[in-house]
Every structure is written in C-alpha cells, then in structure tokens.
Design a protein around this motif. Sequence first.
Motif, PDB file in Angstrom:
ATOM      1  N   ARG A 122      -5.959   7.602  -3.541  1.00 41.28           N
ATOM      2  CA  ARG A 122      -5.793   9.080  -3.469  1.00 41.28           C
ATOM      3  C   ARG A 122      -6.139   9.430  -1.985  1.00 41.28           C
ATOM      4  O   ARG A 122      -7.081   8.612  -1.390  1.00 41.28           O
ATOM      5  N   VAL A 128       0.530  -3.944  -5.978  1.00 46.26           N
ATOM      6  CA  VAL A 128       0.692  -2.634  -5.407  1.00 46.26           C
ATOM      7  C   VAL A 128      -0.576  -1.826  -5.524  1.00 46.26           C
ATOM      8  O   VAL A 128      -1.244  -1.902  -6.522  1.00 46.26           O
ATOM      9  N   GLY A 142       2.175  11.326   3.099  1.00 44.47           N
ATOM     10  CA  GLY A 142       1.844   9.824   3.104  1.00 44.47           C
ATOM     11  C   GLY A 142       2.396   9.383   4.202  1.00 44.47           C
ATOM     12  O   GLY A 142       2.181   8.097   4.883  1.00 44.47           O
ATOM     13  N   LEU A 161       1.085  -1.197  -0.118  1.00 42.24           N
ATOM     14  CA  LEU A 161      -0.013  -0.068  -0.119  1.00 42.24           C
ATOM     15  C   LEU A 161       0.791   1.131  -0.100  1.00 42.24           C
ATOM     16  O   LEU A 161       1.771   1.486   0.928  1.00 42.24           O
ATOM     17  N   ALA A 162       0.853   2.063  -1.131  1.00 42.19           N
ATOM     18  CA  ALA A 162       1.672   3.243  -1.335  1.00 42.19           C
ATOM     19  C   ALA A 162       0.872   4.287  -1.144  1.00 42.19           C
ATOM     20  O   ALA A 162      -0.102   4.695  -1.862  1.00 42.19           O
ATOM     21  N   LEU A 163       1.310   5.483  -0.124  1.00 41.41           N
ATOM     22  CA  LEU A 163       0.595   6.527   0.199  1.00 41.41           C
ATOM     23  C   LEU A 163       1.381   7.894  -0.231  1.00 41.41           C
ATOM     24  O   LEU A 163       2.663   8.030   0.141  1.00 41.41           O
ATOM     25  N   HIS A 164       0.845   8.691  -1.127  1.00 41.85           N
ATOM     26  CA  HIS A 164       1.332   9.784  -1.678  1.00 41.85           C
ATOM     27  C   HIS A 164       1.563  10.918  -0.964  1.00 41.85           C
ATOM     28  O   HIS A 164       0.887  11.127   0.360  1.00 41.85           O
ATOM     29  N   GLU A 167      -2.987   9.700  -6.803  1.00 42.20           N
ATOM     30  CA  GLU A 167      -2.764   8.309  -6.536  1.00 42.20           C
ATOM     31  C   GLU A 167      -1.699   7.954  -7.709  1.00 42.20           C
ATOM     32  O   GLU A 167      -1.534   6.820  -7.870  1.00 42.20           O
ATOM     33  N   GLY A 172       4.992   5.255   2.522  1.00 43.46           N
ATOM     34  CA  GLY A 172       4.285   6.543   2.406  1.00 43.46           C
ATOM     35  C   GLY A 172       5.523   7.677   2.329  1.00 43.46           C
ATOM     36  O   GLY A 172       6.633   7.500   3.011  1.00 43.46           O
ATOM     37  N   SER A 225       0.725   7.387   7.028  1.00 41.56           N
ATOM     38  CA  SER A 225       1.331   6.106   7.678  1.00 41.56           C
ATOM     39  C   SER A 225       1.471   5.878   9.011  1.00 41.56           C
ATOM     40  O   SER A 225       0.885   4.689   9.740  1.00 41.56           O
ATOM     41  N   ALA A 237      -2.352   2.118  -4.744  1.00 42.56           N
ATOM     42  CA  ALA A 237      -2.055   3.571  -4.312  1.00 42.56           C
ATOM     43  C   ALA A 237      -3.316   4.241  -4.444  1.00 42.56           C
ATOM     44  O   ALA A 237      -3.696   4.707  -5.568  1.00 42.56           O
ATOM     45  N   PHE A 247       3.053   7.337  -7.131  1.00 42.58           N
ATOM     46  CA  PHE A 247       3.838   6.154  -7.038  1.00 42.58           C
ATOM     47  C   PHE A 247       3.790   5.488  -8.454  1.00 42.58           C
ATOM     48  O   PHE A 247       5.032   4.758  -8.963  1.00 42.58           O
TER      49      PHE A 247
END
Length: 197
Positions: A53, A49, A87, A17-20, A26, A83, A91, A51, A29
Amino acid sequence: MFIPKKFKPNQQIPLVLALHGAGGNEHLFFEGYGLGLVLREAEKRGWAVIAPRAEAGLAHVGGVLEAAKRLLPVDPGRIYLMGHSMGGAHSFSAIAQFPELFRAVAIFAGAGQPTQVPPDLPIMMVVGEQELSRLKTSIENAYRRLQELNIKTLEYKKYEGCEHLMIVREALPDAFAFFERAPQRNGKRSLQRNAAK
C-alpha cells in the motif's frame, strides 16, 4: 505477496514490486488490474510478486523489499519494478532513491517525471490511446526526458482502444517479456540527473 507454486526455498527467486495508482490499494494488482493477470504472468515464470500500500516518502518501497528479503531468497540481480499512474511517479522516485536495486522498470500511464536515472536501467513506458490528454502529455514529456538522458534500453508503446485503467491489463504480458529481456547489470550504477526544465 505472491509466491509461485514452483518456489524452492534453496533457490533464489526473481521478485516483481508492483506499485498501485491513486485511489487504489495493495490489492489492485492482485485483484483489480486484469483480475490477477500479474499473478498468472509471475506463476508462468516462477517469480514472486509483492504489492504494498502506498505511503508518503517511499517507506512502502524500502520496507516491503526488506520484508521480502527476510521471507524469501530474493535474487538481488532480478528485482523488477512496475507502477501504474501514481505508482509510476513512485517508480521514478524509487529509481532515484535506490539506483542500484532494480534490473528493469515498467511504467503504465505513469504520473510524475524522472529526476535521476541510471543510464543502464531498462525502462518501458506504456500509455493507452484513450488516455486523458493532460496525463498523456505528461507521459510523453517523461519519455522525452528519458531520451535526453540517453537511457540505453528505453521502450515506449501506445495501445489502441485503451484508457487509464485498462492499460495495466493490456500491457502486463509485454512488461513481463520486457523484464525477461533485460540484460544483466555490470557493477555499480551511476545516476544521470535530469536538468530542470
């Protein structure tokens, strides 16, 4: 959402899980940080993965994880969180809100401070040497607070010749390697509360 080519519907799949960061969306990443390096690192390992918004109150974290679990056979023991900047603050909030969910966390030049953290949650924090001094100080304070909480696996790394946006590209390979080294969880986690300073 990214699904690797080697995905098999009958096998559980690890999920990142990738938080910008602030001002992004979104797509950062997937298309911005390192021109999709996160996807290349995930493809090498056969990981998915996702990501989302950013939204207030972490609705984007809980909602997107539920959606991912409906679409994929997500391995509940291998959900990783990363993150950047804002992000990173999200996190820390997600760790407090979902203490048993993540196997490991990587925070790139993260804003915010930890409040409640399971002591057995592996955390990696990275920052560029050319980071803005105010944010760099905040990141160092967050690292010291995590040290005070006696986090068992805590890594902190500074990258030479690197500023706020470059840090994700430079540190992503190290973050994925950190995730791979993360030990299996044993049972339920308890939260360590950060004393107010």
